[in-house]
Write a protein that holds these residues in place. Structure first.
Motif, PDB file in Angstrom:
ATOM      1  N   GLU A   1       0.833  -1.188   0.000  1.00 35.47           N
ATOM      2  CA  GLU A   1       0.000   0.000   0.000  1.00 35.47           C
ATOM      3  C   GLU A   1       0.878   1.252   0.000  1.00 35.47           C
ATOM      4  O   GLU A   1       2.025   1.232   0.451  1.00 35.47           O
ATOM      5  N   ARG A   2       0.294   2.326  -0.477  1.00 35.98           N
ATOM      6  CA  ARG A   2       0.997   3.606  -0.447  1.00 35.98           C
ATOM      7  C   ARG A   2       1.174   4.034   1.008  1.00 35.98           C
ATOM      8  O   ARG A   2       0.249   3.902   1.821  1.00 35.98           O
ATOM      9  N   GLU A   3       2.354   4.567   1.319  1.00 34.51           N
ATOM     10  CA  GLU A   3       2.637   4.939   2.694  1.00 34.51           C
ATOM     11  C   GLU A   3       3.227   6.338   2.781  1.00 34.51           C
ATOM     12  O   GLU A   3       3.868   6.828   1.847  1.00 34.51           O
ATOM     13  N   PHE A   4       3.035   6.930   3.928  1.00 37.00           N
ATOM     14  CA  PHE A   4       3.552   8.258   4.220  1.00 37.00           C
ATOM     15  C   PHE A   4       5.066   8.231   4.336  1.00 37.00           C
ATOM     16  O   PHE A   4       5.642   7.302   4.914  1.00 37.00           O
ATOM     17  N   VAL A   5       5.718   9.272   3.800  1.00 34.02           N
ATOM     18  CA  VAL A   5       7.166   9.410   3.916  1.00 34.02           C
ATOM     19  C   VAL A   5       7.534  10.667   4.696  1.00 34.02           C
ATOM     20  O   VAL A   5       8.231  10.604   5.695  1.00 34.02           O
ATOM     21  N   ALA A   6       7.036  11.808   4.219  1.00 31.97           N
ATOM     22  CA  ALA A   6       7.404  13.077   4.863  1.00 31.97           C
ATOM     23  C   ALA A   6       6.400  14.148   4.453  1.00 31.97           C
ATOM     24  O   ALA A   6       5.754  14.045   3.416  1.00 31.97           O
ATOM     25  N   THR A   7       6.299  15.200   5.284  1.00 38.85           N
ATOM     26  CA  THR A   7       5.401  16.292   4.977  1.00 38.85           C
ATOM     27  C   THR A   7       5.955  17.582   5.557  1.00 38.85           C
ATOM     28  O   THR A   7       6.733  17.565   6.516  1.00 38.85           O
ATOM     29  N   ILE A   8       5.539  18.693   4.970  1.00 37.74           N
ATOM     30  CA  ILE A   8       6.010  19.988   5.434  1.00 37.74           C
ATOM     31  C   ILE A   8       4.846  20.965   5.382  1.00 37.74           C
ATOM     32  O   ILE A   8       4.047  20.953   4.445  1.00 37.74           O
ATOM     33  N   THR A   9       4.737  21.800   6.408  1.00 37.85           N
ATOM     34  CA  THR A   9       3.642  22.759   6.459  1.00 37.85           C
ATOM     35  C   THR A   9       3.816  23.874   5.438  1.00 37.85           C
ATOM     36  O   THR A   9       4.874  24.014   4.824  1.00 37.85           O
ATOM     37  N   TYR A  10       2.768  24.703   5.298  1.00 36.38           N
ATOM     38  CA  TYR A  10       2.716  25.683   4.217  1.00 36.38           C
ATOM     39  C   TYR A  10       3.897  26.640   4.222  1.00 36.38           C
ATOM     40  O   TYR A  10       4.374  27.063   3.167  1.00 36.38           O
ATOM     41  N   ASN A  11       4.393  26.961   5.414  1.00 40.31           N
ATOM     42  CA  ASN A  11       5.468  27.952   5.507  1.00 40.31           C
ATOM     43  C   ASN A  11       6.827  27.313   5.789  1.00 40.31           C
ATOM     44  O   ASN A  11       7.803  28.009   6.044  1.00 40.31           O
ATOM     45  N   GLY A  12       6.869  25.980   5.749  1.00 38.50           N
ATOM     46  CA  GLY A  12       8.117  25.294   6.029  1.00 38.50           C
ATOM     47  C   GLY A  12       8.489  25.268   7.492  1.00 38.50           C
ATOM     48  O   GLY A  12       9.579  24.833   7.850  1.00 38.50           O
ATOM     49  N   GLY A  13       7.575  25.714   8.352  1.00 33.56           N
ATOM     50  CA  GLY A  13       7.903  25.811   9.756  1.00 33.56           C
ATOM     51  C   GLY A  13       7.991  24.488  10.476  1.00 33.56           C
ATOM     52  O   GLY A  13       8.703  24.370  11.479  1.00 33.56           O
ATOM     53  N   SER A  14       7.264  23.500   9.980  1.00 37.38           N
ATOM     54  CA  SER A  14       7.279  22.178  10.615  1.00 37.38           C
ATOM     55  C   SER A  14       7.370  21.098   9.539  1.00 37.38           C
ATOM     56  O   SER A  14       6.782  21.239   8.471  1.00 37.38           O
ATOM     57  N   ALA A  15       8.100  20.048   9.877  1.00 40.37           N
ATOM     58  CA  ALA A  15       8.217  18.904   8.984  1.00 40.37           C
ATOM     59  C   ALA A  15       8.089  17.637   9.813  1.00 40.37           C
ATOM     60  O   ALA A  15       8.517  17.604  10.983  1.00 40.37           O
ATOM     61  N   TYR A  16       7.492  16.621   9.220  1.00 39.26           N
ATOM     62  CA  TYR A  16       7.273  15.373   9.928  1.00 39.26           C
ATOM     63  C   TYR A  16       7.703  14.230   9.011  1.00 39.26           C
ATOM     64  O   TYR A  16       7.558  14.309   7.793  1.00 39.26           O
ATOM     65  N   TYR A  17       8.191  13.160   9.632  1.00 45.59           N
ATOM     66  CA  TYR A  17       8.748  12.054   8.859  1.00 45.59           C
ATOM     67  C   TYR A  17       8.251  10.712   9.379  1.00 45.59           C
ATOM     68  O   TYR A  17       7.989  10.550  10.580  1.00 45.59           O
ATOM     69  N   ALA A  18       8.177   9.762   8.473  1.00 37.93           N
ATOM     70  CA  ALA A  18       7.951   8.388   8.881  1.00 37.93           C
ATOM     71  C   ALA A  18       9.187   7.890   9.621  1.00 37.93           C
ATOM     72  O   ALA A  18      10.312   8.297   9.314  1.00 37.93           O
ATOM     73  N   ASP A  19       8.978   7.008  10.570  1.00 37.69           N
ATOM     74  CA  ASP A  19      10.108   6.492  11.349  1.00 37.69           C
ATOM     75  C   ASP A  19      11.148   5.825  10.451  1.00 37.69           C
ATOM     76  O   ASP A  19      12.343   5.875  10.740  1.00 37.69           O
TER      77      ASP A  19
END
Length: 127
Positions: free
Chosen positions: A44-62
């Motif tokens: 299945e498709r899985e989450f890798v990384a994301t970044i908020t609109y202003n680049g202020g926060s980023a989140y990653y898969a473990d």
């Protein structure tokens, strides 16, 4: 309608690096959270990384934390720098855009949060 176009995929060896790029067609890109997802064959498709609109926060898969870095510029580009690649990183990588003003980790890691998707770029890592 936002059009997203990924580029930068390819065939590399384990331990190498690649940088994926995603170009967005719309000026309102600046208000969207942007994410990268991937789908390996038979999975299945899985989450890798994301970044908020202003680049202020980023989140990653473990699975990629500490190896991948997501970034964006103030025009229409988002990037995924992938270092220390492993064979298990082999997948089609998709760029996605989320229009919602609610941009928190719990929602940004979910595929259902994203409104627009690119066609994907293949990344193959040989051992």
């Amino acid at each position: 309608q936002v059009k997203l176009v990924e580029s930068g995929g390819g065939l590399v060896e384990a331990g190498d690096s690649l940088r994926l790029s995603c170009a967005a067609s719309e000026r309102t890109f600046g208000s969207y959270a942007m994410g990268w997802f991937r789908q390996a064959p038979g999975k299945e498709r899985e989450f890798v990384a994301t970044i908020t609109y202003n680049g202020g926060s980023a989140y990653y898969a473990d699975s990629v934390k500490g190896r991948f870095i997501i970034s964006r510029d103030n025009r229409n580009m988002v990037y995924l720098q992938m270092n220390s690649l492993k064979p298990e990183d082999t997948a089609v990588y998709y760029c996605a855009a989320d229009r919602s003003p609610l941009q928190i980790a719990q929602t940004l890691s979910m595929m259902a949060s994203y409104d627009y998707w690119g066609q994907g770029t293949q990344v193959t890592v040989s051992s």
